[in-house]
Design a protein around this motif. Structure first.
Motif, PDB file in Angstrom:
ATOM      1  N   GLU A   1       0.993  -1.155  -0.071  1.00  0.00           N
ATOM      2  CA  GLU A   1       0.107  -0.002   0.096  1.00  0.00           C
ATOM      3  C   GLU A   1       0.890   1.314  -0.089  1.00  0.00           C
ATOM      4  O   GLU A   1       2.146   1.366   0.181  1.00  0.00           O
TER       5      GLU A   1
ATOM      6  N   ASN B   1       0.168   2.834   6.383  1.00  0.00           N
ATOM      7  CA  ASN B   1      -0.698   2.609   5.246  1.00  0.00           C
ATOM      8  C   ASN B   1      -0.246   3.736   4.237  1.00  0.00           C
ATOM      9  O   ASN B   1       0.866   3.480   3.723  1.00  0.00           O
TER      10      ASN B   1
ATOM     11  N   ASN C   1      -5.896   6.181   6.909  1.00  0.00           N
ATOM     12  CA  ASN C   1      -5.660   5.250   5.809  1.00  0.00           C
ATOM     13  C   ASN C   1      -4.642   5.821   4.826  1.00  0.00           C
ATOM     14  O   ASN C   1      -4.131   5.313   4.207  1.00  0.00           O
ATOM     15  N   ASP C   2      -5.267   7.072   4.346  1.00  0.00           N
ATOM     16  CA  ASP C   2      -4.641   7.630   2.983  1.00  0.00           C
ATOM     17  C   ASP C   2      -4.545   9.112   3.446  1.00  0.00           C
ATOM     18  O   ASP C   2      -5.606   9.665   4.009  1.00  0.00           O
TER      19      ASP C   2
ATOM     20  N   ASN D   1     -11.519   6.288   2.010  1.00  0.00           N
ATOM     21  CA  ASN D   1     -10.365   5.332   1.700  1.00  0.00           C
ATOM     22  C   ASN D   1      -9.385   6.349   0.976  1.00  0.00           C
ATOM     23  O   ASN D   1      -9.035   7.162   1.312  1.00  0.00           O
TER      24      ASN D   1
ATOM     25  N   ASP E   1      -9.726   1.691  -3.978  1.00  0.00           N
ATOM     26  CA  ASP E   1      -8.907   2.111  -2.824  1.00  0.00           C
ATOM     27  C   ASP E   1      -8.168   3.340  -2.909  1.00  0.00           C
ATOM     28  O   ASP E   1      -8.621   4.245  -2.944  1.00  0.00           O
TER      29      ASP E   1
HETATM   30 MG    MG Z   1      -6.146   2.563   1.135  1.00  0.00          MG
END
Ligand code: MG
Length: 306
Positions: A37, A78, A123-124, A181, A235
């Motif tokens: 990732e 991540n 997450n991002d 995400n 994603d």
């Molecule tokens: Mg992600």
């Protein structure tokens, strides 16, 4: 219908044909991750850093093929990006926080709570040209011990946040996603694209990307569905300088024109989690897909730096 002989591409529109090179092959640069990732390109050192979440490490690839461990343990990092000073900004499931790696290597915690309660598992992340840091906070990193530490959420919703690192001010800009995400700004930063990947755990849930208008660099309005993903879930995603959106999906990388039309796919043999443009001309697409890091050259140019 696909109309190109190359098994690597499905071309639905001439706009995509003009962004890929049929003879450009898919290169597998590394294949020993557990769940790859968060790729981020460092143009100054000519290297790519990414996360291998379950193995709790960050990796570094340099042209020529050398791969080494950049950081271990990584606190289950991540998504990664760089700020306008070139510093690495990372989401960590383990610490349930967003951090910045300073030039001297020390780590600064930028955000780990909102209104006195811990974040879920950032997450991002993306940095706007004004230096503000925008990140998503779904619950994937606290669902089990596989990608973090199992815990009950403290936040009532899975939010998208805007952080001003100069003041520490942290604001919710979206609170109605199931599992926000990947995210990316349009090249002119008037729009923000955010993926909802909730279908990963609920087949009835959305598997779409929504787009919002950015108001005064602070607020989002006029949210609407930009596109639905026909295979797997969205994603991580990135924009190119022409406003096309390149997103992860179950069968590869899907490319959508700015009007939301699916114009083509790059077929990848493993489920894609994220991608980024890199290389000296920002025309190399680096793709993190389950166990592997892949690269394919394109004729597109990634938007923004990094
Ligand atoms: Mg992600």
């Amino acid at each position: 219908m696909p109309n190109d002989a190359s098994p690597l591409y499905e071309i639905y529109d001439t706009r995509f044909r003009n962004r890929v090179v049929p003879s450009a092959g898919l290169e597998e640069l590394y294949s020993d991750c557990r769940w790859a990732e968060g790729p981020v390109w460092f143009a100054d050192s000519g290297s790519l850093i990414w996360s291998d979440i379950p193995n709790e490490r960050m990796m570094r690839w340099v042209p020529g093929g050398s791969v080494s461990i950049f950081r271990s343990p990584s606190n289950f990092s991540n998504g990664n990006t760089r700020d306008r000073q070139g510093r690495l900004v990372s989401c960590e499931h383990g610490g349930r926080r967003v951090t910045r790696t300073e030039i001297d290597g020390s780590i600064t915690v930028l955000a780990d709570s909102y209104k006195g309660k811990r974040l879920n598992s950032p997450n991002d992340v993306v940095v706007r040209s004004d230096g503000t840091i925008w990140f998503t906070d779904p619950t994937y990193g606290i669902l089990s011990n596989y990608e973090g530490y199992k815990a009950e959420p403290e936040q009532v919703s899975r939010n998208v946040y805007r952080l001003d690192p100069s003041t520490g001010e942290l604001d919710v800009v979206i609170e109605d996603f199931r599992q926000p995400n990947g995210l990316a700004f349009s090249p002119d930063e008037t729009k923000l694209y955010v993926a909802d990947s909730a279908a990963s755990h609920d087949i009835e849930a959305p598997r779409h990307i929504r787009v919002f208008d950015v108001m005064d660099g602070r607020k989002l309005t006029n949210g609407r569905v930009f596109c639905n993903i026909d295979t797997g879930i969205p994603d991580g995603l990135r924009a190119d300088v022409d406003g096309n959106i390149w997103t992860s999906a179950g069968d590869g990388v899907h490319c959508f024109a700015g009007d939301g039309t699916l114009i083509g796919k790059i077929k990848i043999p493993q489920t894609v989690a994220n991608l980024t443009f890199g290389g000296p001309r920002r025309n190399q697409l680096f793709i993190t897909a389950t166990r592997s890091l892949y690269r394919v050259y394109t004729t597109a140019t990634g938007a923004q730096v990094p």
